[in-house]
Structure formats: structure tokens, C-alpha cells
Design a protein around this motif. Structure first.
Motif, mmCIF file in Angstrom:
data_model
loop_
_atom_site.group_PDB
_atom_site.id
_atom_site.type_symbol
_atom_site.label_atom_id
_atom_site.label_comp_id
_atom_site.label_asym_id
_atom_site.label_seq_id
_atom_site.Cartn_x
_atom_site.Cartn_y
_atom_site.Cartn_z
ATOM 1 N N ASP A 76 -1.006 4.671 3.051
ATOM 2 C CA ASP A 76 0.586 5.007 3.612
ATOM 3 C C ASP A 76 1.246 3.663 3.327
ATOM 4 O OD1 ASP A 76 0.761 7.629 4.508
ATOM 5 O OD2 ASP A 76 0.414 7.018 6.350
ATOM 6 N N THR A 97 8.463 13.877 -0.640
ATOM 7 C CA THR A 97 8.650 13.396 0.513
ATOM 8 C C THR A 97 10.143 13.137 0.588
ATOM 9 O OG1 THR A 97 7.414 11.943 0.108
ATOM 10 C CG2 THR A 97 8.855 10.940 1.847
ATOM 11 N N THR A 150 7.524 4.293 1.352
ATOM 12 C CA THR A 150 8.124 4.939 1.768
ATOM 13 C C THR A 150 9.225 5.266 0.156
ATOM 14 O OG1 THR A 150 8.804 2.296 2.617
ATOM 15 C CG2 THR A 150 7.918 3.986 3.966
ATOM 16 N N TRP A 209 4.399 12.256 -5.303
ATOM 17 C CA TRP A 209 4.490 12.222 -4.136
ATOM 18 C C TRP A 209 5.877 11.800 -3.470
ATOM 19 C CZ3 TRP A 209 6.824 7.400 -1.466
ATOM 20 C CH2 TRP A 209 6.764 8.079 0.694
#
Ligand code: C2E
Ligand code: CA
Ligand code: CA
Ligand code: CA
Length: 277
Positions: free
Chosen positions: A37, A96, A40, A92
Motif C-alpha cells: 500500500d 484507482t 497513492t 492499479w
């Protein structure tokens, strides 16, 4: 002379080594970045240069690793491209960004289109079109609210790229040509490929303050307008640049003058207050 040659060799060798060590370190850390994780997205608003309202946003990847700290995408994305890690990272990013945008739509915020950067290797991967299709389906985001930013480097493989672009077109997503003007094939690509938007590279925007150099920008804007394309200027840092671009009928701009890329909570606030930037 012999001695110096040897020193040069050693110097070269050790700086090469340092670079390699850094690269391998990044490569290894990146392998775990997704599961840990560490990635971002930041969002930078795209601005209508006349009204100064937000009209879209670009998703930009951010990576903070416990050992390495914040690593710039300009450093780790080329490495991820080389190793192929960009395929899973790119998925991803797409997922996202689409998910977040749909969430904002569902909250009743003014609907925006999100622009996502796509690397060459990702674009040329055999199932790119079906990946985009399933991400749109899974997130429920309508295709017109997704724009893919590609660069001229896809021209290395013009035949296949044309097919992929047509496939994406059929899905209903928009295509933007990023860093426009920096490659060798700018004009050719516009003639050959279905593109919606051109994004004028920051290096040209830097020049716009210089009266001797600004004619190039004007030419690019006119070219885009003549071809019925949406024209975006990237890297606007001051009012003078914004004014000149607007006078030249460039409709959209992005840059630190309006906002740096910001994290989702701050971007959501920006969408909520709806004040021109
Ligand atoms: P880019 O797509 O050309 O993005 C514009 C870069 O300029 C971003 O840097 C942005 O933060 C920065 N920028 C925006 N406005 C200004 C300004 O007014 N002044 C200055 N000096 N800079 C400004 P960032 O976020 O570091 O990204 C660098 C590059 O990394 C991007 O260039 C893009 O090529 C790549 N990148 C970033 N995120 C992704 C991603 O999710 N996928 C892929 N494939 N590439 C990405
Ligand atoms: Ca971009
Ligand atoms: Ca760009
Ligand atoms: Ca650029």
C-alpha cells in the motif's frame, strides 16, 4: 596519461555502480510497493483558462517507501517500464483513478473527466483494451469521464498502436497526446491517429514569456484548433503565461499557478467549494 585513464575508468565504474545499485534497490522495493500500500494518486486540476473553473484533473502517481522515502515518478516509472512492473502498477493506477472519480460522481460533486498517464509498454501490452474495458465495467465509470494520456513514443509501432487506439475509441474513452511537440513525429501522429486532445509540453510554456520564442506556442495552438482538438497547456507557473495562452485561444491549462497535484481529500474539497482558481 596512463594513470589518468585508469582513474577515469575507476570513477566511471564507481558512478555506474552507484546508479546500478540505486536502480536495483528501487526495482526490489517497487516489487512490494503495491501489496504494502505504498502507492497513492495525487490529482492536479485542469483549468478553463477563461473562467478559471476546474474542467478535469490528471492523476499522478506518488510512491513513499519506508526506506527510500518519496521517490519521484520520473525516477521509478522508467525502471518499472524496463522491468515490466509498469503493467501491474498501471492497472492499479487506472482502477484507482476510475473508482475515485465514480465515487465523486456518486457524491453529487460536479462531474469531471480524469486523465490517466499510460506508458508505452502498458499501451502495447496485448490486453490493454480489455483491461480498460473491464475496469470501466467494474467501477461503473462512464467512458467519457476517462481520458488516457499517451506519448509519441507509441509511434515506434504505428500499425499496432492505431489498432489499440481504435479499440479504445470504440470503448468511448478519450485520448490525449502528452508532451506534445517534444518528439519527432508530432505532425505525422496527428494525421494518422484518432486523438482528442493535445497537451503542449511545459518546455514550450516556459518559453511563452519570451517574446522571441512564443510564436512556436501560437503555432501549436492554432494547429490544434484547426484540427478541432482540445488544447491543454501544461506547467503554467505564472499569470503572464496564463494570459498569453488565453489570448492565443488555448482553452485549458494546468500548473502550479492554479494548483500543484494534491491528494484526494484536498481535491475533493476543491470540487466541493467550486471556487475558480
Ligand atoms: P507528465 O505526465 O508530463 O506530468 C506533468 C508533471 O509536471 C508532473 O510531475 C507534475 O507534477 C508536474 N507539474 C505540473 N504542473 C507543474 C508546474 O507548473 N511546474 C512544474 N515545474 N511542474 C509541474 P510528476 O507528478 O513528478 O510526474 C512526472 C512524470 O511521471 C509525468 O510527467 C509522467 O510522465 C510520469 N507519471 C506520473 N504518474 C504516472 C502514472 O500513473 N503512470 C505513468 N505511466 N506515468 C506517470
Ligand atoms: Ca501527463
Ligand atoms: Ca506532460
Ligand atoms: Ca512533460
Amino acid at each position: 596519461a596512463k594513470g589518468r585513464g585508469k582513474n577515469n575508468y575507476q570513477y566511471y565504474n564507481s558512478s555506474l555502480n552507484k546508479r546500478n545499485i540505486r536502480k536495483v534497490t528501487i526495482e526490489n522495493a517497487l516489487r512490494k510497493a503495491l501489496e504494502n500500500d505504498e502507492l497513492t494518486l495525487a490529482y492536479q486540476p485542469k483549468i478553463n483558462l477563461q473562467s478559471r473553473d476546474i474542467d478535469g484533473m490528471e492523476a499522478l502517481l506518488r510512491w513513499k517507501n519506508p526506506e527510500l522515502g518519496a521517490v519521484s515518478p520520473s525516477e521509478f516509472i522508467p525502471i518499472a517500464e524496463e522491468t515490466g512492473q509498469i503493467i501491474s502498477i498501471g492497472k492499479w493506477v487506472l482502477k484507482t483513478a476510475c473508482k475515485k472519480n465514480k465515487e465523486w460522481h456518486d457524491k453529487g460533486l460536479p462531474k469531471q473527466c480524469v486523465s490517466v498517464n499510460v506508458s508505452v509498454r502498458q499501451f502495447q501490452h496485448s490486453d490493454f483494451v480489455s483491461t480498460v474495458r473491464s475496469i470501466l465495467r467494474d467501477t461503473g465509470l462512464r467512458p467519457e469521464y476517462l481520458e488516457l494520456e499517451i506519448t509519441e513514443s507509441i509511434m515506434q509501432n504505428i500499425k499496432e498502436s492505431t489498432e489499440v487506439l481504435k479499440g479504445l475509441r470504440n470503448l468511448g474513452v478519450k485520448i490525449s497526446l502528452d508532451d506534445f511537440g517534444t518528439g519527432y513525429s508530432s505532425l505525422h501522429i496527428l494525421r494518422e491517429l484518432p486523438i482528442d486532445t493535445i497537451k503542449i509540453d511545459k518546455s514550450f510554456i516556459d518559453d511563452v514569456a519570451d517574446s522571441a520564442k512564443r510564436s512556436m506556442v501560437r503555432t501549436i495552438i492554432d494547429l490544434g484548433l484547426n484540427l478541432d482538438l482540445s488544447v491543454v497547456a501544461e506547467g503554467i507557473e505564472n499569470e503572464q503565461q496564463a494570459r498569453i495562452l488565453s489570448d492565443y485561444h488555448c482553452k485549458f491549462g494546468q500548473g502550479y499557478l492554479f494548483s500543484k497535484p494534491i491528494y484526494e481529500r484536498d481535491f475533493e474539497k476543491l470540487l466541493t467549494v467550486r471556487t475558480p482558481l
